[in-house]
Design an enzyme around this catalytic site. Structure first.
Site, PDB file in Angstrom:
ATOM      1  N   ARG A  41      10.110 -11.446  62.628  1.00  0.00           N
ATOM      2  CA  ARG A  41      11.511 -11.512  63.082  1.00  0.00           C
ATOM      3  C   ARG A  41      12.273 -12.691  62.501  1.00  0.00           C
ATOM      4  O   ARG A  41      13.473 -12.793  62.726  1.00  0.00           O
ATOM      5  CB  ARG A  41      11.522 -11.590  64.611  1.00  0.00           C
TER       6      ARG A  41
ATOM      7  N   GLU B 219      10.504 -25.275  60.030  1.00  0.00           N
ATOM      8  CA  GLU B 219      11.318 -24.431  60.925  1.00  0.00           C
ATOM      9  C   GLU B 219      12.778 -24.640  60.555  1.00  0.00           C
ATOM     10  O   GLU B 219      13.362 -25.689  60.813  1.00  0.00           O
ATOM     11  CB  GLU B 219      11.093 -24.821  62.396  1.00  0.00           C
TER      12      GLU B 219
HETATM   13 ZN   LIG Z   1       7.425 -18.547  63.183  1.00  0.00          ZN
END
Ligand SMILES: [Zn+2]
Length: 432
Positions: A189, A391
């Site tokens: 996702r 991230e």
């Molecule tokens: Zn991840």
């Protein structure tokens, strides 16, 4: 000839089925939860497991909030517990299905305007499909045969080829060069990771600027844009929030598919930060490397282990740059790892949007939460000197970063990659 009223009915049915694409998330809500103490943080971690919450963004006390999705059935119990403990929360979105419909519309509009501007879809300025990513990799390899080599690692569980590019001015024959290996879309996702990988290819091959020539000449690159193509396509077609692979193991579960690929590596496998529930987001699988997709990442690492100086496993979202180990212990060269990571984070921060968080750099377990079996830890454990989880920013949009932000994320991340590559190159030359 088909009667008009049948045509109308057909149209209505089609419209209804399209409108219902995200119905499984109907009235699922998203909440911002502010944790100010470690005790509150621990409670949220416990609730994550006991209530099987879908944590979209992990918080860190005192100033980083959680973003959590709950089902209509979970919502009241969840909010009651927060209220009982005096934990502040705010509704971010009342209906995830509607949120995804709006996101689909944004993407369609963006693609339309891109087609008008460029008469083609630019895959790294967009949310490309698996097929569009492969087209781009093939195009680069065909157009720049002296620089780029397309490699098929092998088929995914469902038979999609997992492909990566090797980029080198010497076709990987100069073994004195360090290698920078980066991959994306291990979590299905996390769509914004895919264009970042493609943009890195673009800047190294199609749009190499004079000031960046050293990055191509001194370093060999391996770029794998979609580690988990089955999960990725499933997230595009059926469940937008799919994170795992799509393998099926009847002896484990007849209803739940896949494992968390980023818990499937052979490092402290199935010990901490994992769920024994085969339906959970962080279920690690029955054994290390049960998934072909993680085996391909492992095999690339071992093929070039002598030379891979940096490994970057790209995720979305939260502005974190994390390193091993997932049990809070630190690699021997943790100061160097911090140094290179800080250089990357600072270079990105220098270009960030005002509304974006600053990057935070550190050990993944200390900054966020314990994990085992991660790609980051595996790379570090087998001897890659600089192994990270990146991230990317989600701003306030979580997994639905509007496509108009992609180019910003691409360019700032490129600056970070360049800074880290140069610094890691220095360490490579200085190694004994
Ligand atoms: Zn991840």
């Amino acid at each position: 000839m088909v009667p008009l009223n049948v045509v109308f009915l057909l149209g209505a049915c089609l419209g209804a089925s399209l409108a219902g694409k995200h119905d499984i998330y109907s009235r699922h809500s998203v909440h911002r939860v502010s944790v100010t103490t470690e005790n509150e943080n621990t409670l949220i971690h416990q609730l994550e497991t006991s209530l099987e919450l879908d944590v979209w963004e992990h918080g860190a006390p005192p100033d980083r909030d959680y973003i959590i999705r709950v089902t209509p059935e979970q919502e009241q119990a969840f909010l009651n517990i927060l209220d009982d403990h005096g934990i502040a929360h705010a509704l971010r979105h009342p209906d995830v299905a509607r949120m995804f419909e709006e996101f689909d519309e944004q993407i369609a509009e963006w693609r339309k305007s891109q087609l008008l501007r460029n008469s083609r879809i630019v895959p790294f300025e967009n949310y490309p499909s698996y097929a569009e990513v492969n087209d781009y990799l093939e195009y680069i390899a065909a157009q720049y045969p002296d620089l780029a080599t397309l490699v098929t690692a092998g088929p995914s569980y469902e038979g999609r080829d997992v492909k990566y590019l090797k980029i080198s001015t010497t076709n990987f024959t100069d073994t004195s060069k360090p290698i920078y290996f980066l991959d994306a879309t291990i979590h299905a996702r996390e769509w914004v990771t895919t264009p970042v990988a493609l943009y890195t290819i673009h800047r190294l091959v199609e749009d190499l600027r004079t000031e960046d020539r050293d990055l191509l000449e001194d370093i060999d690159w391996i770029i794998l844009p979609i580690v988990n193509p089955d999960g990725f396509e499933y997230s595009r077609d059926y469940e937008r929030l799919w994170r795992r692979t799509r393998s099926y193991n009847e002896s484990v579960s007849v209803t739940c598919y896949g494992v968390d690929a980023n818990r499937n590596f052979d490092v402290a496998f199935n010990t901490i930060g994992v769920s024994a529930n085969p339906c959970a987001q962080d279920y690690p699988g029955t054994e290390p490397f049960s998934e072909p997709e993680t085996r391909y990442v492992r095999d690339i690492m071992f093929e070039y282990l002598e030379r891979i100086q940096m490994y970057l496993n790209i995720h979305s979202h939260g502005n974190w740059l994390l390193y091993g180990f997932g049990d809070t212990t630190l690699p021997a060269n943790s100061l160097q790892i911090f140094h290179v990571g800080a250089a990357m984070g600072a270079a990105i921060d220098a270009l960030k949007l005002p509304q974006a968080r600053y990057y935070r750099v550190g050990n993944s377990a200390i900054l966020l939460y314990p994990t085992s079996g991660s790609a980051q830890d595996y790379g570090q454990r087998i001897g890659i000197p600089f192994s990270y989880t990146l991230e990317l920013p989600g701003y306030t949009y979580a997994f639905q970063v509007p496509p108009s932000y992609i180019q910003q994320i691409n360019t700032e991340t490129w600056a970070g990659l360049a800074a880290s590559a140069r610094l890691a190159r220095l360490y490579y030359r200085a190694r004994s």
